[in-house]
Design an enzyme around this catalytic site. Structure first.
Site, short mmCIF file in Angstrom:
data_model
loop_
_atom_site.label_atom_id
_atom_site.label_comp_id
_atom_site.label_asym_id
_atom_site.label_seq_id
_atom_site.Cartn_x
_atom_site.Cartn_y
_atom_site.Cartn_z
N HIS A 1 -14.76 -45.13 -13.27
CA HIS A 1 -14.79 -46.14 -12.39
C HIS A 1 -14.31 -45.99 -11.06
O HIS A 1 -14.99 -45.92 -9.79
CB HIS A 1 -13.89 -47.41 -12.83
CG HIS A 1 -14.29 -48.10 -13.99
ND1 HIS A 1 -15.24 -48.72 -14.45
CD2 HIS A 1 -13.56 -47.83 -15.38
CE1 HIS A 1 -15.28 -49.07 -15.55
NE2 HIS A 1 -14.35 -48.68 -16.23
N ASP A 2 -13.20 -45.60 -11.11
CA ASP A 2 -12.11 -45.53 -9.55
C ASP A 2 -12.71 -44.41 -8.57
O ASP A 2 -12.51 -44.74 -7.59
CB ASP A 2 -10.73 -45.58 -9.99
CG ASP A 2 -10.16 -46.77 -10.53
OD1 ASP A 2 -9.10 -46.57 -11.23
OD2 ASP A 2 -10.96 -47.68 -10.45
N ASP B 1 -3.50 -47.90 -10.14
CA ASP B 1 -2.55 -48.24 -10.99
C ASP B 1 -2.96 -47.18 -12.09
O ASP B 1 -3.34 -47.63 -13.30
CB ASP B 1 -3.00 -49.69 -11.70
CG ASP B 1 -4.27 -50.10 -12.02
OD1 ASP B 1 -4.71 -50.76 -12.96
OD2 ASP B 1 -5.32 -48.99 -11.52
N ASP C 1 -8.06 -43.65 -12.38
CA ASP C 1 -7.18 -43.65 -10.83
C ASP C 1 -6.89 -42.21 -10.66
O ASP C 1 -6.84 -41.77 -9.65
CB ASP C 1 -6.12 -44.47 -10.92
CG ASP C 1 -6.37 -46.03 -11.55
OD1 ASP C 1 -6.78 -46.15 -12.60
OD2 ASP C 1 -6.30 -46.95 -10.52
N ASN D 1 -3.12 -51.20 -15.06
CA ASN D 1 -3.45 -50.76 -16.43
C ASN D 1 -2.19 -50.75 -17.21
O ASN D 1 -2.20 -50.80 -18.34
CB ASN D 1 -3.82 -49.37 -16.12
CG ASN D 1 -5.38 -49.41 -15.60
OD1 ASN D 1 -6.07 -50.07 -16.14
ND2 ASN D 1 -5.61 -48.40 -14.80
N PHE E 1 -11.83 -56.21 -14.95
CA PHE E 1 -10.11 -56.14 -15.03
C PHE E 1 -9.66 -56.28 -13.61
O PHE E 1 -8.39 -57.10 -13.59
CB PHE E 1 -9.74 -55.00 -15.77
CG PHE E 1 -8.09 -54.58 -15.77
CD1 PHE E 1 -7.42 -53.95 -15.11
CD2 PHE E 1 -7.51 -55.61 -16.73
CE1 PHE E 1 -5.87 -53.95 -14.80
CE2 PHE E 1 -5.96 -55.62 -16.77
CZ PHE E 1 -5.39 -54.60 -15.97
N ASN E 2 -9.94 -55.40 -12.65
CA ASN E 2 -9.17 -55.48 -11.45
C ASN E 2 -9.08 -56.88 -10.58
O ASN E 2 -8.10 -57.29 -10.03
CB ASN E 2 -9.78 -54.25 -10.41
CG ASN E 2 -9.25 -52.99 -10.83
OD1 ASN E 2 -8.26 -52.93 -11.52
ND2 ASN E 2 -10.13 -51.90 -10.34
N THR F 1 -7.70 -49.38 -6.22
CA THR F 1 -8.51 -49.10 -7.57
C THR F 1 -7.93 -49.79 -8.54
O THR F 1 -8.19 -49.44 -9.90
CB THR F 1 -8.48 -47.59 -7.73
OG1 THR F 1 -7.21 -46.86 -7.87
CG2 THR F 1 -9.27 -46.77 -6.58
O1 RIB Z 1 -12.22 -52.59 -14.83
C1 RIB Z 1 -11.97 -50.99 -14.65
C2 RIB Z 1 -10.86 -51.00 -13.63
O2 RIB Z 1 -9.83 -51.41 -14.41
C3 RIB Z 1 -10.32 -49.39 -13.22
O3 RIB Z 1 -9.90 -49.39 -12.02
C4 RIB Z 1 -9.45 -49.08 -14.35
O4 RIB Z 1 -8.32 -48.22 -13.93
C5 RIB Z 1 -8.77 -50.36 -14.61
O5 RIB Z 1 -7.79 -50.49 -13.48
CA CA Z 2 -7.75 -48.52 -11.72
#
Ligand code: RIB
Ligand code: CA
Length: 310
Positions: A237-238, A12, A17, A39, A162-163, A122
């Site tokens: 993160h990703d 996303d 990403d 996102n 979040f994911n 991701t």
């Molecule tokens: O919490 C971080 C995640 O949420 C990452 O994948 C970032 O791109 C968002 O999608």
């Molecule tokens: Ca992401």
């Protein structure tokens, strides 16, 4: 030299990403890319994925996926990634649309045609859950799932990352699928920060791609530093979900049982990780990534960018 791992990145974009796609294109066989709303809305994440693939000259197929979670309402992260989902840089226009708007069929058909592909989500896990529900045989055909998500603390709520939070029902299906599962949660991703010194390494690379990605890192890091206590840069993160496969030596993992809370008033979207040191501990269903050699991992990211920027 072993042949590169085959992977489909389900994403996303999203600043981090975008970096994950660059690393996957460099260090893996990026079989294909699928997009999910997260996102930003699906049209934006798909547009952004195409722009990144254009910038690195990748011909990997791109298929648009779910525009909303299975049950939860659609919610984005514009406060982190901007309205476009990839704010902060002067980006080229996308060369073309996605190759289809049926990411789930693409995932199923590709994983049935070629055994041993890794699914690397991701973003929210909607596409992956739909594919596994429609084609349970994928469990024994794919190499596994390496995802970014979860953790022992949250970034969207006190306890939900979040994911996972965006589509808890999908996440629950993925964590219960029964195949190989690797989880890079906030506990490890917050240890991989795009500090000014690290961004400077990207900025020092030749070429347009490096300049654009350095600008994206600056935007992303400014958001993180302004919103967190004691962070020196954006949590990258990703790329951890990709690097955990391509560079496992840089990470520390523990096999543990992880389930997803879907109904708790305060805990919906939480990854419930069994860290107990006693015999009642639940049998592991997941390899949880806890630590990273951040300097070495970011150097791999710099190397990946440098290989496409000229
Ligand atoms: O919490 C971080 C995640 O949420 C990452 O994948 C970032 O791109 C968002 O999608
Ligand atoms: Ca992401």
């Amino acid at each position: 030299m072993n042949s590169p791992l085959q992977m489909i990145v389900d994403c996303d974009p999203g600043h981090d990403d975008a970096i994950a796609l660059v690393v996957a294109a460099k260090y893996a066989n990026l079989v294909g890319v699928t997009t999910v709303a997260g996102n930003a809305p699906i049209a934006a994440t798909t547009r952004n994925a195409r722009i990144v693939l254009d910038m690195i000259g990748s011909s990997a197929p791109l298929h648009q996926g779910a525009h909303r979670p299975l049950v939860a309402p659609p919610r984005d992260a514009a406060y982190v990634h901007g309205e476009s989902g990839l704010d902060g840089a002067d980006l080229p226009a996308p060369s073309r649309a996605a190759d289809s708007n049926d990411a789930v069929s693409y995932i199923i058909e590709t994983c049935r045609a070629t055994e041993g592909i890794w699914l690397v989500p991701t973003g929210p896990l909607t596409n992956i859950a739909l594919a596994l529900r429609s084609a349970p045989d994928l469990r024994d055909r794919i190499a596994g799932i390496s995802l970014m998500g979860g953790g022992t603390f949250g970034n969207r709520t006190t306890v939900a990352e979040f994911n996972i939070w965006a589509d808890p029902e999908a996440a629950a299906m993925v964590f219960e699928y029964g195949g190989k599962l690797i989880m890079s949660g906030l506990d490890v991703t917050h240890k991989l920060q795009a500090t000014p010194e690290r961004i400077a390494k990207v900025r020092a690379l030749p070429g347009r791609l490096a300049a654009v990605l350095a600008d994206l890192f600056v935007y992303f890091s400014d958001v993180y530093v302004s919103r967190h206590d004691n962070m020196l840069g954006g949590a990258v993160h990703d790329p951890c979900a990709v690097l955990a496969l391509t560079h496992p030596q840089l990470f520390t993992t523990v096999d543990q049982h992880v389930r997803i809370e879907t109904s708790g008033e305060l805990t919906r979207g939480m990854t419930v990780i069994d860290k107990r040191g006693l015999i009642e501990r639940l049998d592991p269903n997941c390899t949880v990534v806890w630590d990273v050699d951040a300097e070495a991992a970011f150097d791999v990211i710099v190397d990946s960018i440098g290989s496409f920027s000229n």
